[in-house]
Design a protein around this motif. Sequence first.
Motif, mmCIF file in Angstrom:
data_model
loop_
_atom_site.group_PDB
_atom_site.id
_atom_site.type_symbol
_atom_site.label_atom_id
_atom_site.label_comp_id
_atom_site.label_asym_id
_atom_site.label_seq_id
_atom_site.Cartn_x
_atom_site.Cartn_y
_atom_site.Cartn_z
ATOM 1 N N ALA A 59 0.816 -1.212 0.000
ATOM 2 C CA ALA A 59 0.000 0.000 0.000
ATOM 3 C C ALA A 59 0.854 1.269 0.000
ATOM 4 C CB ALA A 59 -0.916 -0.001 1.219
ATOM 5 N N TYR A 60 0.476 2.192 -0.868
ATOM 6 C CA TYR A 60 1.011 3.557 -0.888
ATOM 7 C C TYR A 60 -0.204 4.443 -0.642
ATOM 8 C CZ TYR A 60 3.413 7.764 -2.672
ATOM 9 O OH TYR A 60 3.976 9.005 -2.816
ATOM 10 N N THR A 61 -0.241 5.127 0.482
ATOM 11 C CA THR A 61 -1.486 5.730 0.959
ATOM 12 C C THR A 61 -1.608 7.225 0.689
ATOM 13 O OG1 THR A 61 -0.510 6.062 3.154
ATOM 14 C CG2 THR A 61 -1.722 4.005 2.785
ATOM 15 N N LEU A 62 -2.854 7.636 0.425
ATOM 16 C CA LEU A 62 -3.200 9.047 0.228
ATOM 17 C C LEU A 62 -4.483 9.327 1.007
ATOM 18 C CD1 LEU A 62 -2.937 11.842 -1.201
ATOM 19 C CD2 LEU A 62 -4.237 10.840 -3.104
ATOM 20 N N ARG A 63 -4.430 10.332 1.885
ATOM 21 C CA ARG A 63 -5.587 10.654 2.727
ATOM 22 C C ARG A 63 -6.217 11.976 2.307
ATOM 23 N NH1 ARG A 63 -6.884 13.251 7.853
ATOM 24 N NH2 ARG A 63 -4.783 14.145 7.911
ATOM 25 N N HIS A 64 -7.559 12.004 2.317
ATOM 26 C CA HIS A 64 -8.325 13.219 2.033
ATOM 27 C C HIS A 64 -9.136 13.626 3.264
ATOM 28 C CE1 HIS A 64 -7.770 11.411 -1.999
ATOM 29 N NE2 HIS A 64 -7.785 12.643 -2.459
ATOM 30 N N ILE A 65 -9.314 14.929 3.405
ATOM 31 C CA ILE A 65 -10.270 15.474 4.365
ATOM 32 C C ILE A 65 -11.314 16.240 3.558
ATOM 33 C CG2 ILE A 65 -8.551 15.599 6.203
ATOM 34 C CD1 ILE A 65 -8.398 18.638 5.724
ATOM 35 N N PRO A 66 -12.406 16.672 4.167
ATOM 36 C CA PRO A 66 -13.411 17.416 3.397
ATOM 37 C C PRO A 66 -12.845 18.691 2.775
ATOM 38 C CG PRO A 66 -14.353 16.647 5.451
ATOM 39 C CD PRO A 66 -12.879 16.381 5.541
ATOM 40 N N ALA A 67 -13.256 18.971 1.571
ATOM 41 C CA ALA A 67 -12.816 20.173 0.859
ATOM 42 C C ALA A 67 -13.579 21.403 1.348
ATOM 43 C CB ALA A 67 -13.035 19.993 -0.640
ATOM 44 N N ARG A 68 -13.013 22.581 1.068
ATOM 45 C CA ARG A 68 -13.718 23.843 1.294
ATOM 46 C C ARG A 68 -13.207 24.864 0.281
ATOM 47 N NH1 ARG A 68 -11.388 25.699 7.252
ATOM 48 N NH2 ARG A 68 -9.531 26.810 6.477
ATOM 49 N N PRO A 69 -13.951 25.913 0.008
ATOM 50 C CA PRO A 69 -13.634 26.807 -1.110
ATOM 51 C C PRO A 69 -12.265 27.465 -1.042
ATOM 52 C CG PRO A 69 -15.884 27.164 -0.388
ATOM 53 C CD PRO A 69 -15.269 26.238 0.608
ATOM 54 N N ASP A 70 -11.782 27.815 0.150
ATOM 55 C CA ASP A 70 -10.510 28.532 0.207
ATOM 56 C C ASP A 70 -9.303 27.623 -0.012
ATOM 57 O OD1 ASP A 70 -11.127 27.349 2.687
ATOM 58 O OD2 ASP A 70 -9.718 28.644 3.740
ATOM 59 N N THR A 71 -9.473 26.319 0.187
ATOM 60 C CA THR A 71 -8.345 25.406 0.002
ATOM 61 C C THR A 71 -8.418 24.615 -1.301
ATOM 62 O OG1 THR A 71 -9.488 23.658 1.234
ATOM 63 C CG2 THR A 71 -8.032 25.118 2.493
ATOM 64 N N ASP A 72 -9.573 24.614 -1.948
ATOM 65 C CA ASP A 72 -9.750 23.754 -3.113
ATOM 66 C C ASP A 72 -10.397 24.461 -4.300
ATOM 67 O OD1 ASP A 72 -8.983 20.906 -2.048
ATOM 68 O OD2 ASP A 72 -10.185 21.843 -0.473
ATOM 69 N N PRO A 73 -9.833 25.610 -4.730
ATOM 70 C CA PRO A 73 -10.325 26.204 -5.977
ATOM 71 C C PRO A 73 -9.873 25.357 -7.156
ATOM 72 C CG PRO A 73 -8.363 27.353 -5.244
ATOM 73 C CD PRO A 73 -8.703 26.361 -4.158
#
Length: 247
Positions: A59-73
């Motif tokens: 496994a090579y892992t990638l984690r996500h958290i919830p997006a929001r407008p100021d961090t994910d344009p």
Amino acid sequence: MPNPPYAAQIVLSPDTLDRLKRASTASVATLLFKRGYHNAYIQGVLPLGQTSETMVGPAYTLRHIPARPDTDPLDAFREPDHPQRVAVEECPPGAVLVMDCREDTSAASAGTILLTRCQKRGVAGVVSDGGIRDAAGAAALEMPVFAAKPSAPTNLTKHHAVDIGLPIACGGVAVYPGDILLGDADGVMVIPRVLADEIAAETTGMELFEAFVLEQVENGASIRGLYPPTDPKTLKAFDAWKTQHGL
């Protein structure tokens, strides 16, 4: 036994991955259950296309958290160190890119272009408990892709990629970097790296015995005393069967 965070440092026996490629998720699930691992099957994740070969790799892992407008344009992808892009370009050949999307399928975690790049780089497979966009193209890849479902919205609408190479949850299962992922038509199992060698060694005999049992059942045999082999004659017949087949 080492703690899971150090599992990636454990060196596997040379034939472990090859043995696991001949195993099934069903057999691995049973062997892990015998050792007390009752939550090793990634829930809600299935192959997008036909699985001609069993997917196996660390496994090579990638984690996500919830997006929001100021961090994910939308122009976030212009950043050269965007974790999703870094993961696609740095996941080692032979490894499985595993993505934690919090089991949120309302947006994609990747699409055909990024997945094709993974395939070209020799990645063994991709597993996501989120969605996949351009799903028809992803399903047509030679590299196996396991996901919760097709999902058209870009990941930026729901997923903010943050961490690479850390423990994650995928489909409700803990995945540590270096754990062995095994995927087939039934889904994906997570094998703790500390157990990979012994699980691989046991699968060989288990798969042979089940092939023998299936042949007996197809020939009209009852499962009583056969599966499990409570009748002493069963194991004698199994030994004769192996000799007959040169095994």
